[in-house]
Enzyme design. Structure first.
Site, PDB file in Angstrom:
ATOM      1  N   ALA A 188       7.570   9.353  -8.129  1.00 26.07           N
ATOM      2  CA  ALA A 188       7.407  10.812  -8.049  1.00 26.07           C
ATOM      3  C   ALA A 188       8.511  11.551  -8.808  1.00 26.07           C
ATOM      4  O   ALA A 188       8.276  12.627  -9.354  1.00 26.07           O
ATOM      5  CB  ALA A 188       7.400  11.241  -6.586  1.00 26.07           C
ATOM      6  N   CYS A 225       3.401   9.928  -3.594  1.00 26.04           N
ATOM      7  CA  CYS A 225       3.563   9.671  -2.160  1.00 26.04           C
ATOM      8  C   CYS A 225       4.996   9.196  -1.919  1.00 26.04           C
ATOM      9  O   CYS A 225       5.381   8.139  -2.422  1.00 26.04           O
ATOM     10  CB  CYS A 225       2.562   8.625  -1.704  1.00 26.04           C
ATOM     11  SG  CYS A 225       2.808   8.166   0.013  1.00 26.04           S
ATOM     12  N   HIS A 259      17.523   8.204  -0.209  1.00 27.27           N
ATOM     13  CA  HIS A 259      16.730   8.218  -1.444  1.00 27.27           C
ATOM     14  C   HIS A 259      15.499   9.117  -1.303  1.00 27.27           C
ATOM     15  O   HIS A 259      15.175   9.884  -2.208  1.00 27.27           O
ATOM     16  CB  HIS A 259      16.322   6.786  -1.803  1.00 27.27           C
ATOM     17  CG  HIS A 259      15.938   6.629  -3.237  1.00 27.27           C
ATOM     18  ND1 HIS A 259      16.836   6.730  -4.270  1.00 27.27           N
ATOM     19  CD2 HIS A 259      14.741   6.383  -3.823  1.00 27.27           C
ATOM     20  CE1 HIS A 259      16.211   6.563  -5.410  1.00 27.27           C
ATOM     21  NE2 HIS A 259      14.938   6.349  -5.174  1.00 27.27           N
TER      22      HIS A 259
HETATM   23  N1  INI Z   1       9.155   7.176  -5.565  1.00 25.96           N
HETATM   24  C1  INI Z   1       8.025   7.584  -4.958  1.00 25.96           C
HETATM   25  O1  INI Z   1       7.107   8.085  -5.627  1.00 25.96           O
HETATM   26  N2  INI Z   1       7.882   7.449  -3.607  1.00 25.96           N
HETATM   27  C2  INI Z   1       8.873   6.908  -2.828  1.00 25.96           C
HETATM   28  O2  INI Z   1       8.672   6.796  -1.589  1.00 25.96           O
HETATM   29  C3  INI Z   1      10.072   6.482  -3.446  1.00 25.96           C
HETATM   30  N3  INI Z   1      11.120   5.908  -2.661  1.00 25.96           N
HETATM   31  O3  INI Z   1      11.050   5.947  -1.428  1.00 25.96           O
HETATM   32  O4  INI Z   1      12.100   5.387  -3.185  1.00 25.96           O
HETATM   33  C4  INI Z   1      10.190   6.619  -4.856  1.00 25.96           C
HETATM   34  N4  INI Z   1      11.287   6.220  -5.510  1.00 25.96           N
HETATM   35  C5  INI Z   1      11.329   6.023  -6.930  1.00 25.96           C
HETATM   36  C6  INI Z   1      11.653   7.304  -7.711  1.00 25.96           C
HETATM   37  O5  INI Z   1      10.562   8.209  -7.681  1.00 25.96           O
HETATM   38  C7  INI Z   1      11.962   7.000  -9.174  1.00 25.96           C
HETATM   39  O6  INI Z   1      10.839   6.388  -9.765  1.00 25.96           O
HETATM   40  C8  INI Z   1      13.182   6.095  -9.367  1.00 25.96           C
HETATM   41  O7  INI Z   1      14.288   6.599  -8.633  1.00 25.96           O
HETATM   42  C9  INI Z   1      13.559   6.010 -10.873  1.00 25.96           C
HETATM   43  O8  INI Z   1      13.899   7.307 -11.392  1.00 25.96           O
END
Ligand code: INI
Length: 142
Positions: free
Chosen positions: A42, A64, A72
């Site tokens: 996201a 989601c 995080h």
């Molecule tokens: N990305 C999501 O879309 N949903 C999550 O629940 C989530 N969690 O919980 O970590 C999540 N993390 C990844 C983030 O969106 C990035 O893709 C990542 O940090 C790289 O920039």
């Protein structure tokens, strides 16, 4: 014919794929053209919204975020919410906020075709409404 860009996060794909199914159903029912773009999570949604907005009448974002044991969750939600708001307001393009932010997997399932329906379908309808509103307002402007 209206054209909508859909940005879908692959993180929690078992949920976002259901949201996408609902969104496609709504667009197909209304004869709205769409193109799908996948991002890893996201957090990556806003930059892609900025890259594609000029090609579309509206952009629908689907993601989601499920609460975990660390901060995080909060950082991802803050980043995506602020990022989407910024792109929408700066570009004047409807960017629909279709990111579930939930405490647990069951809350997500309930909203992705479960007991509370499919939010992807509802958000796609919002995208259509906002795209039409944008056309109405911009065509009335002198
Ligand atoms: N990305 C999501 O879309 N949903 C999550 O629940 C989530 N969690 O919980 O970590 C999540 N993390 C990844 C983030 O969106 C990035 O893709 C990542 O940090 C790289 O920039």
């Amino acid at each position: 014919m209206l054209k909508v860009g859909i940005i879908v996060s692959r993180f929690n794909e078992f949920i976002t794929s259901k949201l996408l199914e609902g969104a496609k159903r709504a667009f197909e029912e209304s004869n709205v053209e769409y193109e799908v773009f996948y991002v890893p999570g996201a957090f990556e949604i806003p930059v892609v919204a900025k890259l594609i907005y000029q090609k579309f009448d509206a952009v629908l974002t689907l993601g989601c975020v499920i609460k975990g044991e660390t901060y995080h969750f909060d950082l991802v939600i803050k980043g995506v919410t602020e990022g989407i708001t910024k792109v929408a307001v700066e570009t004047g393009t409807p960017i629909i906020f279709g990111v579930l932010a939930v405490e647990n997997v069951n809350q997500a399932i309930d909203r992705a075709g479960g007991k509370y329906g499919n939010k992807g379908y509802e958000w796609a309808k919002d995208a259509i409404e906002m795209a039409m509103l944008k056309h109405k307002i911009t065509s009335e402007q002198k």
